[in-house]
Design a protein around this motif. Structure first.
Motif, PDB file in Angstrom:
ATOM      1  N   GLU A 246     -13.076  38.034  31.341  1.00 47.21           N
ATOM      2  CA  GLU A 246     -13.257  38.811  30.249  1.00 47.21           C
ATOM      3  C   GLU A 246     -12.495  40.054  30.443  1.00 47.21           C
ATOM      4  N   HIS A 247     -12.471  40.536  31.778  1.00 48.86           N
ATOM      5  CA  HIS A 247     -11.685  41.690  32.074  1.00 48.86           C
ATOM      6  C   HIS A 247     -10.395  41.702  32.899  1.00 48.86           C
ATOM      7  N   GLN A 248      -9.741  40.555  32.538  1.00 53.68           N
ATOM      8  CA  GLN A 248      -8.408  40.258  33.101  1.00 53.68           C
ATOM      9  C   GLN A 248      -7.474  40.165  31.776  1.00 53.68           C
ATOM     10  N   THR A 249      -6.256  41.130  31.971  1.00 54.45           N
ATOM     11  CA  THR A 249      -5.404  40.899  30.915  1.00 54.45           C
ATOM     12  C   THR A 249      -3.964  40.480  31.624  1.00 54.45           C
ATOM     13  N   ARG A 250      -3.218  39.873  30.852  1.00 53.41           N
ATOM     14  CA  ARG A 250      -1.707  39.432  31.489  1.00 53.41           C
ATOM     15  C   ARG A 250      -0.962  40.511  31.219  1.00 53.41           C
ATOM     16  N   THR A 251       0.116  40.800  32.137  1.00 57.14           N
ATOM     17  CA  THR A 251       1.140  41.714  31.896  1.00 57.14           C
ATOM     18  C   THR A 251       2.428  41.339  32.631  1.00 57.14           C
ATOM     19  N   ILE A 252       3.369  41.935  32.031  1.00 59.60           N
ATOM     20  CA  ILE A 252       4.757  41.735  32.927  1.00 59.60           C
ATOM     21  C   ILE A 252       5.106  43.162  33.713  1.00 59.60           C
ATOM     22  N   ASP A 253       5.308  43.287  34.788  1.00 57.71           N
ATOM     23  CA  ASP A 253       5.529  44.400  35.425  1.00 57.71           C
ATOM     24  C   ASP A 253       7.060  44.888  35.049  1.00 57.71           C
ATOM     25  N   GLU A 254       7.322  45.930  35.759  1.00 59.31           N
ATOM     26  CA  GLU A 254       8.681  46.487  35.631  1.00 59.31           C
ATOM     27  C   GLU A 254       9.634  45.652  36.186  1.00 59.31           C
ATOM     28  N   LYS A 255       9.421  44.503  37.049  1.00 58.65           N
ATOM     29  CA  LYS A 255      10.596  43.689  37.707  1.00 58.65           C
ATOM     30  C   LYS A 255      10.356  42.581  36.848  1.00 58.65           C
ATOM     31  N   GLY A 256       9.771  42.305  35.746  1.00 58.67           N
ATOM     32  CA  GLY A 256       9.677  41.144  35.139  1.00 58.67           C
ATOM     33  C   GLY A 256       8.782  40.097  35.669  1.00 58.67           C
ATOM     34  N   ASN A 257       8.051  40.403  36.490  1.00 62.38           N
ATOM     35  CA  ASN A 257       6.918  39.308  37.111  1.00 62.38           C
ATOM     36  C   ASN A 257       5.808  39.310  36.178  1.00 62.38           C
ATOM     37  N   ASP A 258       5.336  38.081  35.937  1.00 64.90           N
ATOM     38  CA  ASP A 258       4.087  37.892  35.372  1.00 64.90           C
ATOM     39  C   ASP A 258       2.925  38.103  35.963  1.00 64.90           C
ATOM     40  N   MET A 259       2.211  39.209  35.888  1.00 64.98           N
ATOM     41  CA  MET A 259       0.936  39.588  36.551  1.00 64.98           C
ATOM     42  C   MET A 259      -0.293  39.727  35.610  1.00 64.98           C
ATOM     43  N   VAL A 260      -1.387  39.882  36.620  1.00 66.54           N
ATOM     44  CA  VAL A 260      -2.877  39.842  35.756  1.00 66.54           C
ATOM     45  C   VAL A 260      -3.388  40.907  36.288  1.00 66.54           C
ATOM     46  N   ASN A 261      -3.995  41.989  35.229  1.00 67.12           N
ATOM     47  CA  ASN A 261      -4.548  42.864  35.734  1.00 67.12           C
ATOM     48  C   ASN A 261      -6.074  42.892  35.541  1.00 67.12           C
ATOM     49  N   PHE A 262      -6.908  43.162  36.482  1.00 69.28           N
ATOM     50  CA  PHE A 262      -8.284  43.203  36.379  1.00 69.28           C
ATOM     51  C   PHE A 262      -8.981  44.534  36.311  1.00 69.28           C
ATOM     52  N   CYS A 263      -9.574  44.847  35.242  1.00 64.54           N
ATOM     53  CA  CYS A 263     -10.134  46.086  35.004  1.00 64.54           C
ATOM     54  C   CYS A 263     -11.630  46.092  34.128  1.00 64.54           C
ATOM     55  N   PRO A 264     -12.742  46.159  34.681  1.00 62.45           N
ATOM     56  CA  PRO A 264     -13.986  46.005  34.313  1.00 62.45           C
ATOM     57  C   PRO A 264     -14.214  47.457  33.628  1.00 62.45           C
ATOM     58  N   VAL A 265     -13.827  48.357  33.330  1.00 63.56           N
ATOM     59  CA  VAL A 265     -13.875  49.701  32.937  1.00 63.56           C
ATOM     60  C   VAL A 265     -13.042  50.329  31.971  1.00 63.56           C
ATOM     61  N   ARG A 266     -12.287  49.191  31.486  1.00 61.02           N
ATOM     62  CA  ARG A 266     -11.405  49.876  30.247  1.00 61.02           C
ATOM     63  C   ARG A 266     -12.023  50.793  29.390  1.00 61.02           C
TER      64      ARG A 266
END
Ligand SMILES: O=P(O)(O)OC[C@H]1O[C@H](O[C@H]2O[C@H](CO)[C@@H](O)[C@H](O)[C@H]2O)[C@H](O)[C@@H](O)[C@@H]1O
Length: 312
Positions: free
Chosen positions: A128-148
């Motif tokens: 539940e704490h993961q979100t998919r994002t595209i970084d500044e170079k266009g890479n598909d990334m996953v951010n994990f943050c349990p304290v948003r």
């Protein structure tokens, strides 16, 4: 007969050296234990974890000026070429990236509460704490943050702490995104107690935040079951190195929050927890290095050894 002050000074230095030598018996230098480390790591997958301040960069008065040297950057780049490598820092993830500026390693900021990994490596799933994002170079990334969810309140706390810091010469507040640091390295000794009291009484109204003391800094972070040790485990799992007797994590760090990562390695039962310290201290680490210069020598040795293994 009384000795003069210069002699007493040297006597004192000798006593400190003796204590350090005794401490080294329980936490041997990772440099002098390199042969032993190599023999354990031979044909195993080492995964390297590094703290930033006090480990890759020397401790300085101004937190915005804690730059790593060009030589250290090359050593970390080399390590990243040969081993999966992550930096787990108390700083915000963006800030630690600005200092390090290497694209071949992973970054975890805010004491491991904000982790970015490429989605291709994702081996975690349904979190539940993961979100998919595209970084500044266009890479598909996953951010994990349990304290948003804590973010708006962290900003309110920051405003309050900044008001306190303004009245105490030398104090400053650093925004590490999901946690805050109140620095007192440049505060007069006689005002440090007052600063701590004011911070503590402000934080009494926020009982889902905790204060811990690092190196001349009060670190304020949300109370959750997450720390640098959990971040290390998350990265191992996510990058596909979970539950394998072949995987050996190594963590190098100098401060109290790094102890959670040392404990995690001990609980895994494999790997190398390494404390960076010029003085004897209580630590869960099995090995030691004196300072960032020794950290760099160790990283260079490790990379050279790995290159030798690859080409032989
Ligand atoms: O987990 P880390 O990467 O080690 O971060 C811990 C804290 O490090 C920084 O503060 C420390 O280094 C500063 C620069 O050398 C120094 O001025 C300060 O006294 C030290 O405590 C960072 O500024 C903090 O936000 C981190 O919490």
């Amino acid at each position: 007969m009384e000795s003069n002050s210069e002699e007493r000074f040297h006597d004192n230095e000798d006593v400190i050296d003796d204590f350090y030598d005794m401490w080294l018996k329980n936490h041997p230098s990772a440099l002098s234990s390199f042969e032993e480390i190599k023999s354990v790591a031979h044909e195993k997958q080492m995964v390297v974890f590094l703290d930033y301040d006090g480990t890759l960069s020397p401790i300085v008065n101004n937190p915005d000026q804690a730059f790593m040297s060009t030589e250290m950057r090359s050593a970390v780049r080399e390590i990243g070429e040969h081993f999966p490598t992550a930096i787990i820092s108390g700083r915000s993830r963006d800030k630690v990236f600005q200092f390090v500026r290497l694209n071949n390693i992973y970054y975890a900021g805010s004491h491991g509460m904000d982790i970015s990994t490429p989605s291709v490596s994702l081996n975690y799933g349904n979190n539940e704490h993961q979100t998919r994002t595209i970084d500044e170079k266009g890479n598909d990334m996953v951010n994990f943050c349990p304290v948003r969810d804590f973010l708006p309140r962290i900003q309110r706390i920051k405003d309050k702490l900044e008001k306190i810091a303004k009245d105490i010469k030398g104090a400053s507040v650093e925004d590490n995104k999901f946690c805050l640091s109140v620095h007192f390295r440049c505060v007069n000794e006689e005002n440090v107690g007052k600063l701590k009291e004011m911070v503590e009484s402000t934080m009494e109204f926020y009982n889902d935040f905790r204060i811990s003391e690092g190196k001349k800094v009060l670190e304020i972070r949300p109370v959750i079951d997450w720390d640098k040790g959990r971040a290390l485990q998350y990265l191992l799992d996510t990058l596909g190195f979970e539950d394998s007797s072949n995987v050996l994590p190594i963590y190098i760090g100098d401060d109290k929050t790094d102890e959670d990562a040392f404990k995690m390695i001990k609980s895994i039962g494999r790997g190398f927890p390494v404390a960076v310290s010029t003085t004897p201290k209580e630590t869960e680490a099995l090995y030691s290095l004196r300072d960032p210069t020794e950290v760099m020598s160790f990283l260079i040795l490790l990379a050279k050894w790995k290159m030798g293994c690859t080409f032989s």
